[in-house]
Write a protein that holds these residues in place. Structure first.
Motif, PDB file in Angstrom:
ATOM      1  N   THR A  10       2.046 -61.255 -10.584  1.00 27.49           N
ATOM      2  CA  THR A  10       1.409 -60.136  -9.883  1.00 27.49           C
ATOM      3  C   THR A  10       0.067 -60.511  -9.263  1.00 27.49           C
ATOM      4  O   THR A  10      -0.580 -59.674  -8.635  1.00 27.49           O
ATOM      5  CB  THR A  10       1.197 -58.958 -10.862  1.00 27.49           C
ATOM      6  N   SER A  12      -2.738 -63.030  -6.980  1.00 30.39           N
ATOM      7  CA  SER A  12      -2.827 -63.496  -5.597  1.00 30.39           C
ATOM      8  C   SER A  12      -1.912 -64.700  -5.370  1.00 30.39           C
ATOM      9  O   SER A  12      -1.098 -64.721  -4.437  1.00 30.39           O
ATOM     10  CB  SER A  12      -4.297 -63.837  -5.303  1.00 30.39           C
ATOM     11  N   ILE A  13      -2.001 -65.715  -6.229  1.00 31.07           N
ATOM     12  CA  ILE A  13      -1.110 -66.883  -6.099  1.00 31.07           C
ATOM     13  C   ILE A  13       0.323 -66.479  -6.445  1.00 31.07           C
ATOM     14  O   ILE A  13       1.273 -66.896  -5.783  1.00 31.07           O
ATOM     15  CB  ILE A  13      -1.574 -68.031  -7.031  1.00 31.07           C
ATOM     16  N   GLY A  36       0.497 -59.517 -16.258  1.00 33.18           N
ATOM     17  CA  GLY A  36      -0.449 -59.002 -17.243  1.00 33.18           C
ATOM     18  C   GLY A  36      -0.154 -57.529 -17.459  1.00 33.18           C
ATOM     19  O   GLY A  36       0.691 -57.166 -18.285  1.00 33.18           O
ATOM     20  N   LYS A  37      -0.802 -56.688 -16.634  1.00 37.02           N
ATOM     21  CA  LYS A  37      -0.701 -55.238 -16.837  1.00 37.02           C
ATOM     22  C   LYS A  37      -0.196 -54.463 -15.642  1.00 37.02           C
ATOM     23  O   LYS A  37      -0.135 -53.242 -15.687  1.00 37.02           O
ATOM     24  CB  LYS A  37      -2.088 -54.721 -17.230  1.00 37.02           C
ATOM     25  N   GLU A 122      -8.135 -73.452 -14.888  1.00 36.80           N
ATOM     26  CA  GLU A 122      -8.835 -73.334 -16.175  1.00 36.80           C
ATOM     27  C   GLU A 122      -8.121 -74.132 -17.268  1.00 36.80           C
ATOM     28  O   GLU A 122      -8.760 -74.636 -18.190  1.00 36.80           O
ATOM     29  CB  GLU A 122      -8.965 -71.856 -16.587  1.00 36.80           C
TER      30      GLU A 122
HETATM   31  P1  NDP Z   1      -5.297 -62.972  -9.965  1.00 37.28           P
HETATM   32  O1  NDP Z   1      -6.370 -62.320 -10.724  1.00 37.28           O
HETATM   33  O2  NDP Z   1      -4.965 -62.463  -8.597  1.00 37.28           O
HETATM   34  O3  NDP Z   1      -3.934 -62.949 -10.810  1.00 37.28           O
HETATM   35  C1  NDP Z   1      -3.911 -63.336 -12.148  1.00 37.28           C
HETATM   36  C2  NDP Z   1      -2.505 -63.185 -12.702  1.00 37.28           C
HETATM   37  O4  NDP Z   1      -2.539 -63.501 -14.082  1.00 37.28           O
HETATM   38  C3  NDP Z   1      -1.959 -61.775 -12.607  1.00 37.28           C
HETATM   39  O5  NDP Z   1      -0.554 -61.850 -12.536  1.00 37.28           O
HETATM   40  C4  NDP Z   1      -2.392 -61.160 -13.932  1.00 37.28           C
HETATM   41  O6  NDP Z   1      -1.573 -60.075 -14.324  1.00 37.28           O
HETATM   42  C5  NDP Z   1      -2.193 -62.331 -14.863  1.00 37.28           C
HETATM   43  N1  NDP Z   1      -3.081 -62.324 -16.015  1.00 37.28           N
HETATM   44  C6  NDP Z   1      -4.431 -62.235 -16.018  1.00 37.28           C
HETATM   45  N2  NDP Z   1      -4.910 -62.310 -17.271  1.00 37.28           N
HETATM   46  C7  NDP Z   1      -3.837 -62.449 -18.087  1.00 37.28           C
HETATM   47  C8  NDP Z   1      -3.669 -62.563 -19.507  1.00 37.28           C
HETATM   48  N3  NDP Z   1      -4.720 -62.553 -20.331  1.00 37.28           N
HETATM   49  N4  NDP Z   1      -2.416 -62.687 -19.991  1.00 37.28           N
HETATM   50  C9  NDP Z   1      -1.353 -62.719 -19.172  1.00 37.28           C
HETATM   51  N5  NDP Z   1      -1.440 -62.607 -17.834  1.00 37.28           N
HETATM   52  C10 NDP Z   1      -2.669 -62.465 -17.301  1.00 37.28           C
HETATM   53  O7  NDP Z   1      -5.644 -64.537  -9.908  1.00 37.28           O
HETATM   54  P2  NDP Z   1      -5.333 -65.597  -8.763  1.00 37.28           P
HETATM   55  O8  NDP Z   1      -3.912 -65.519  -8.352  1.00 37.28           O
HETATM   56  O9  NDP Z   1      -6.396 -65.555  -7.750  1.00 37.28           O
HETATM   57  O10 NDP Z   1      -5.580 -66.958  -9.559  1.00 37.28           O
HETATM   58  C11 NDP Z   1      -4.663 -67.463 -10.528  1.00 37.28           C
HETATM   59  C12 NDP Z   1      -5.040 -68.897 -10.849  1.00 37.28           C
HETATM   60  O11 NDP Z   1      -4.908 -69.685  -9.667  1.00 37.28           O
HETATM   61  C13 NDP Z   1      -6.498 -69.066 -11.298  1.00 37.28           C
HETATM   62  O12 NDP Z   1      -6.566 -70.088 -12.223  1.00 37.28           O
HETATM   63  C14 NDP Z   1      -7.206 -69.483 -10.017  1.00 37.28           C
HETATM   64  O13 NDP Z   1      -8.358 -70.243 -10.269  1.00 37.28           O
HETATM   65  C15 NDP Z   1      -6.136 -70.321  -9.357  1.00 37.28           C
HETATM   66  N6  NDP Z   1      -6.249 -70.424  -7.905  1.00 37.28           N
HETATM   67  C16 NDP Z   1      -6.211 -69.308  -7.129  1.00 37.28           C
HETATM   68  C17 NDP Z   1      -6.314 -69.405  -5.747  1.00 37.28           C
HETATM   69  C18 NDP Z   1      -6.214 -68.203  -4.882  1.00 37.28           C
HETATM   70  O14 NDP Z   1      -6.193 -68.347  -3.655  1.00 37.28           O
HETATM   71  N7  NDP Z   1      -6.136 -66.999  -5.410  1.00 37.28           N
HETATM   72  C19 NDP Z   1      -6.503 -70.692  -5.102  1.00 37.28           C
HETATM   73  C20 NDP Z   1      -6.482 -71.807  -6.007  1.00 37.28           C
HETATM   74  C21 NDP Z   1      -6.372 -71.660  -7.358  1.00 37.28           C
HETATM   75  P3  NDP Z   1      -1.812 -58.521 -13.917  1.00 37.28           P
HETATM   76  O15 NDP Z   1      -2.467 -58.508 -12.577  1.00 37.28           O
HETATM   77  O16 NDP Z   1      -0.420 -57.989 -13.920  1.00 37.28           O
HETATM   78  O17 NDP Z   1      -2.664 -57.911 -14.969  1.00 37.28           O
END
Ligand code: NDP
Ligand code: NDP
Ligand code: MG
Length: 380
Positions: A10, A12-13, A36-37, A122
């Motif tokens: 869910t 951005s990536i 996540g949620k 991370e």
């Molecule tokens: P987002 O915040 O958009 O998405 C995070 C995702 O992880 C969501 O699906 C969220 O679920 C889920 N999530 C968050 N916390 C938890 C948890 N404690 N347990 C289980 N699921 C969890 O992040 P991004 O997509 O921006 O980034 C994801 C990773 O990719 C990061 O490490 C970031 O550094 C890396 N990255 C991102 C880039 C980008 O362009 N966005 C570029 C390069 C690297 P929900 O929303 O359903 O709660």
């Protein structure tokens, strides 16, 4: 047909990974995913992709979806993340979850010999030595999704790592690129979330503004390409057209260019060593862009980058503390509890407070992570 499991569907990536899968329905099938949620988006993804296994953070949320989709298996929590990561039908795990919660599922997936497309930086920052060691032992490929690392990986094709003089990571500068330190004192969450070039999740957008994102990426590059920190440079490049470069011993430089679109590095990780078309991607038109700009990095202005280099060079448990303190401080900033510059202050204090462990195992990593989060909470 490649079967994919996706952690963080869910995000951005995650959603952009789904876009790539949608463009190539004959190549990829989504077998399992975690969220996540965000239940609403999870429902839409289930309807559209018909996966076999879905994991949610909370048990209650899982019960809700279980009753709506009787044909699908559901799981939850940290255990659920791991079940998605090691799903037996998946060939590739796309790790697009946020934060160091991605570490253990990734280690488990490596043990199961899954190919890992890794966005979740991370995980590599918090325990790069454990991840790389496990990958080597199991003969598993870690394919970078982060655009800078994908750029380096692409520039490396046909080249040998031993011929690299240095890696040059480009940095857009984030939403506060043109602000002085004085001006940074009172910046708001809304201003920080307004990134000029990329639309990303909230945490990485703040990391971009503080330059900690680049710091995490320096550590990520150290592990992915076995490169000493002395040979990793950062260059400000505000247009985000050159995604990173390699300088070789003979002074030749190879760069990877493209319009800023994360689907390109995501798709490359999924199709490597091949490529597929991505018709909806904007083509690069350099004549239209005309000029590209580059500026040397200012380590006083961007303190977090210096902290990341220092923690990386110190090694052991220091990057774990850097990452956990940053996760805790950024969450507090997003909740309006601390100011922007307190992020770097609290990270620095957490690093000072920590007793360095030279070669931490998983248990020590977990306790260093928890200790740093607790320490930052105690300051708020
Ligand atoms: P987002 O915040 O958009 O998405 C995070 C995702 O992880 C969501 O699906 C969220 O679920 C889920 N999530 C968050 N916390 C938890 C948890 N404690 N347990 C289980 N699921 C969890 O992040 P991004 O997509 O921006 O980034 C994801 C990773 O990719 C990061 O490490 C970031 O550094 C890396 N990255 C991102 C880039 C980008 O362009 N966005 C570029 C390069 C690297 P929900 O929303 O359903 O709660
Ligand atoms: P659509 O506008 O067709 O979006 C697909 C569906 O997802 C729509 O029903 C939309 O609902 C819903 N949706 C989009 N974004 C969100 C969100 N953040 N939270 C909850 N539901 C959402 O396709 P686009 O290409 O215009 O999508 C917009 C962006 O969202 C793109 O960047 C895409 O990457 C991403 N996305 C992709 C999804 C996928 O499954 N491939 C799913 C969701 C988002 P509504 O328009 O009613 O809000
Ligand atoms: Mg990046």
């Amino acid at each position: 047909m490649k079967h994919i499991s996706l952690m963080g569907a869910t995000g951005s990536i995650g959603t952009q990974t789904l876009d790539v899968l949608k463009e190539h329905p004959d190549e990829f099938r989504l077998s399992a995913f975690s969220v996540g949620k965000n239940l609403d988006l999870a429902r839409k993804i289930i309807v559209e992709f018909q996966p076999e296994l879905v994991s949610l953070s909370e048990k209650n949320d899982m019960e809700v979806l279980k009753s709506e989709f009787p044909g699908i298996s559901f799981t939850y929590g940290q255990q659920g993340l791991t079940e998605v990561a090691v799903y037996h039908k998946a060939d590739v795990l796309v790790n697009a979850v946020l934060g160091s919660v991605g570490l253990e599922p990734t280690l488990q997936a490596i043990e199961e010999k899954k190919t890992i497309a890794i966005a979740n930086k991370e995980t590599l920052v918090t325990a790069g030595h454990l991840v790389m060691e496990a990958a080597k032992k199991n003969g598993v490929s870690l394919l970078p999704v982060d655009s800078e690392h994908s750029a380096i990986f692409q520039a490396l094709q046909g080249e040998k790592e031993k011929n690299i003089e240095k890696l040059i990571l480009t940095a857009s500068g984030g939403s506060f690129r043109d602000k002085t330190r004085e001006e940074l004192q009172n910046v708001t969450v809304e201003q920080a979330l307004n990134h000029p070039n990329w639309s990303m999740g909230a945490k990485i957008t703040i990391d971009s503004a503080s330059m900690m994102n680049k710091g995490l990426e320096v550590i990520e590059a150290h592990w992915l390409f076995s490169m000493p920190y002395e040979n990793i440079d950062v260059l400000l490049h505000k247009e985000s057209i050159i995604h990173s470069m390699i300088e070789f011993h003979d002074s030749s430089v190879i760069a990877q260019l493209g319009t800023p679109d994360m689907r390109v590095p995501i798709q490359y990780a999924l199709t490597y060593p091949d490529r597929l078309p991505l018709p909806s991607a904007n083509r690069l038109n350099l004549a239209e862009i005309g000029k590209l700009h580059f500026t040397a990095m200012d380590f006083n202005r961007f303190r977090c980058l210096q902290l990341a280099y220092d923690a990386g060079k110190a090694g052991g448990s220091m990057p774990t503390v850097l990452n956990a303190a940053n996760e805790a401080a950024v969450a507090a900033f997003l909740e309006g509890k601390i100011s922007f510059l307190q992020i770097e202050e609290y990270i620095e204090r957490a690093l000072h407070a920590h007793q360095h462990i030279a070669n931490p195992g998983l248990t020590e990593i977990k306790s260093a992570d928890a200790e740093a989060r607790k320490y930052v909470s105690s300051l708020i």
